[in-house]
Design a protein around this motif. Structure first.
Motif, short mmCIF file in Angstrom:
data_model
loop_
_atom_site.label_atom_id
_atom_site.label_comp_id
_atom_site.label_asym_id
_atom_site.label_seq_id
_atom_site.Cartn_x
_atom_site.Cartn_y
_atom_site.Cartn_z
N THR A 293 4.98 -6.83 7.75
CA THR A 293 5.80 -5.62 7.89
C THR A 293 6.13 -5.29 9.34
O THR A 293 7.27 -4.94 9.65
CB THR A 293 5.04 -4.42 7.27
OG1 THR A 293 4.70 -4.75 5.93
CG2 THR A 293 5.89 -3.17 7.31
N HIS A 294 5.12 -5.39 10.23
CA HIS A 294 5.34 -4.87 11.57
C HIS A 294 5.40 -5.96 12.64
O HIS A 294 5.15 -5.70 13.81
CB HIS A 294 4.25 -3.83 11.91
CG HIS A 294 4.23 -2.67 10.95
ND1 HIS A 294 5.25 -1.75 10.89
CD2 HIS A 294 3.33 -2.29 10.00
CE1 HIS A 294 4.97 -0.84 9.94
NE2 HIS A 294 3.81 -1.15 9.40
N HIS B 106 0.87 -1.18 0.00
CA HIS B 106 0.00 0.00 0.00
C HIS B 106 0.90 1.23 0.00
O HIS B 106 2.12 1.09 0.01
CB HIS B 106 -0.98 -0.02 1.17
CG HIS B 106 -0.38 -0.04 2.55
ND1 HIS B 106 0.42 -1.07 3.00
CD2 HIS B 106 -0.43 0.85 3.57
CE1 HIS B 106 0.80 -0.82 4.24
NE2 HIS B 106 0.32 0.33 4.60
N ASP C 47 0.41 -4.88 6.06
CA ASP C 47 -0.18 -4.39 7.32
C ASP C 47 -1.53 -5.06 7.61
O ASP C 47 -2.37 -4.50 8.30
CB ASP C 47 -0.35 -2.87 7.28
CG ASP C 47 0.98 -2.16 7.47
OD1 ASP C 47 2.03 -2.83 7.41
OD2 ASP C 47 0.97 -0.93 7.70
N ASP D 117 5.54 4.51 5.43
CA ASP D 117 6.51 3.52 5.92
C ASP D 117 6.68 2.36 4.92
O ASP D 117 7.45 1.44 5.18
CB ASP D 117 6.13 3.01 7.32
CG ASP D 117 4.73 2.48 7.42
OD1 ASP D 117 3.82 3.02 6.76
OD2 ASP D 117 4.51 1.50 8.17
N HIS D 118 5.99 2.44 3.79
CA HIS D 118 6.10 1.40 2.76
C HIS D 118 6.64 1.95 1.43
O HIS D 118 7.17 1.20 0.63
CB HIS D 118 4.74 0.71 2.55
CG HIS D 118 4.24 0.07 3.81
ND1 HIS D 118 4.23 -1.29 4.01
CD2 HIS D 118 3.80 0.62 4.98
CE1 HIS D 118 3.78 -1.55 5.23
NE2 HIS D 118 3.51 -0.40 5.84
ZN LIG Z 1 2.86 0.04 7.84
#
Ligand SMILES: [Zn+2]
Length: 305
Positions: free
Chosen positions: A279-280, A126, A235, A130-131
């Motif tokens: 991702t997180h 997306h 995410d 942060d991407h």
């Molecule tokens: Zn993110």
């Protein structure tokens, strides 16, 4: 052009004491998870619809501090069928958000002897900063190939033309920073975009699927080769999501739908037993999902040295 993950690191400075990359194979596909660093964020944002006492108890059980903790930020490099694919690009620079411990991707790719010019494709789960932010760092675009293809869902590009933040719960400054990063990204990379509706095969066994939820064009990347499977979930799943899949994350633009997407995905991953990377999740974020009562359990793999 394959991703040579056995190349010796460039000795440009002292090695980092904590490893920031982890390699694995999915059948014939090479995967390298690279940490972009961490984002210290308020804990309320990971579960803003939860009772504060329940949220505090979860954090306490996880030995995490009550007010803010470091959210990991992972990126993946994938090599299949002669294509080298970067999945997401990390935070890049954030002059206004004060997140100096993230945005390490470019440096860490250099340390892994990975040349940006070897990247043939970028897949974006997306368009949150942060991407995509790593692509906006000064000088990066010039080092990328002129024929670089960037795959992103058409719904995602459309969403950022007039993004709705009314269902999010972010710290001050974030909505403006996210809007501006998405705008910058479109300005610089519009000609490289390869839009897809619901799914697209980027390389043999590397398929990006739109899920929606987190953002309307949010997508996951599914790798399949020789009977092995891995899903890069972007995410769709956070660290709290196994115990509490219904907790709303403050960055979700449609939190109800995001929870449905998460639940569906976790059920499916528990069923297939495939590898999940997100991702997180804590680096290297390589593990499996188990069913645990009416919720789930994250089962990290044993590191393979
Ligand atoms: Zn993110």
């Amino acid at each position: 052009m394959s991703l040579d993950i056995t190349a010796p690191p460039v000795r440009s400075g002292p090695d980092e004491l904590v490893p920031s990359r982890y390699a694995l194979r999915v059948g014939e596909i090479d995967v390298l998870v690279v940490s972009d660093g961490v984002l210290p964020l308020p804990t309320a944002m990971m579960a803003y619809n939860a009772d504060p006492a329940v949220r505090a108890a979860w954090l306490d059980d996880m030995f995490l501090p009550p007010d803010a903790f470091d959210w990991p930020l992972n990126v993946a490099m994938v090599s299949s069928g002669g294509r080298t694919i970067l999945i997401d690009a990390g935070l890049g620079l954030d002059p206004d958000l004060h997140l100096p411990r993230a945005g390490q991707l470019i440096k860490r790719l250099e340390a892994a002897a990975i040349d940006l010019a070897s990247v043939t494709d970028v897949v974006l789960t997306h368009m949150h900063m942060d991407h995509v932010g790593g692509l906006l760092v000064d000088g990066v675009k010039n080092r990328l190939r002129p024929d670089l293809r960037i795959h992103v869902a058409a719904a995602e590009v459309k969403f950022w033309e007039a993004p709705d933040f009314s269902h999010t719960s972010m710290p001050p400054g974030f909505p403006d920073a996210l809007r501006s990063a998405a705008k910058q990204f479109m300005k610089q990379y519009r000609d490289h975009l390869r839009l897809f509706e619901d799914q697209h095969e980027v390389a043999p066994g590397v398929i990006v699927h739109r899920t929606g939820g987190h953002t309307p064009g949010h997508s996951v990347v599914r790798l399949t080769s020789g009977g092995d499977r891995l899903t890069f979930a972007g995410d769709a799943v956070f660290a709290v999501g196994f115990d509490q899949p219904d907790w709303h994350n403050g960055f979700e633009h449609d939190p109800e739908e995001a929870a449905r997407v998460r639940l569906r995905l976790l059920r499916e991953l528990a069923e297939t037993g495939e590898i999940l990377v997100a991702t997180h999740l804590p680096f290297p974020s390589v593990g499996r999902v188990a069913v645990d009562g009416d919720a789930f359990r994250w089962v990290p793999v044993f590191w393979d040295y």
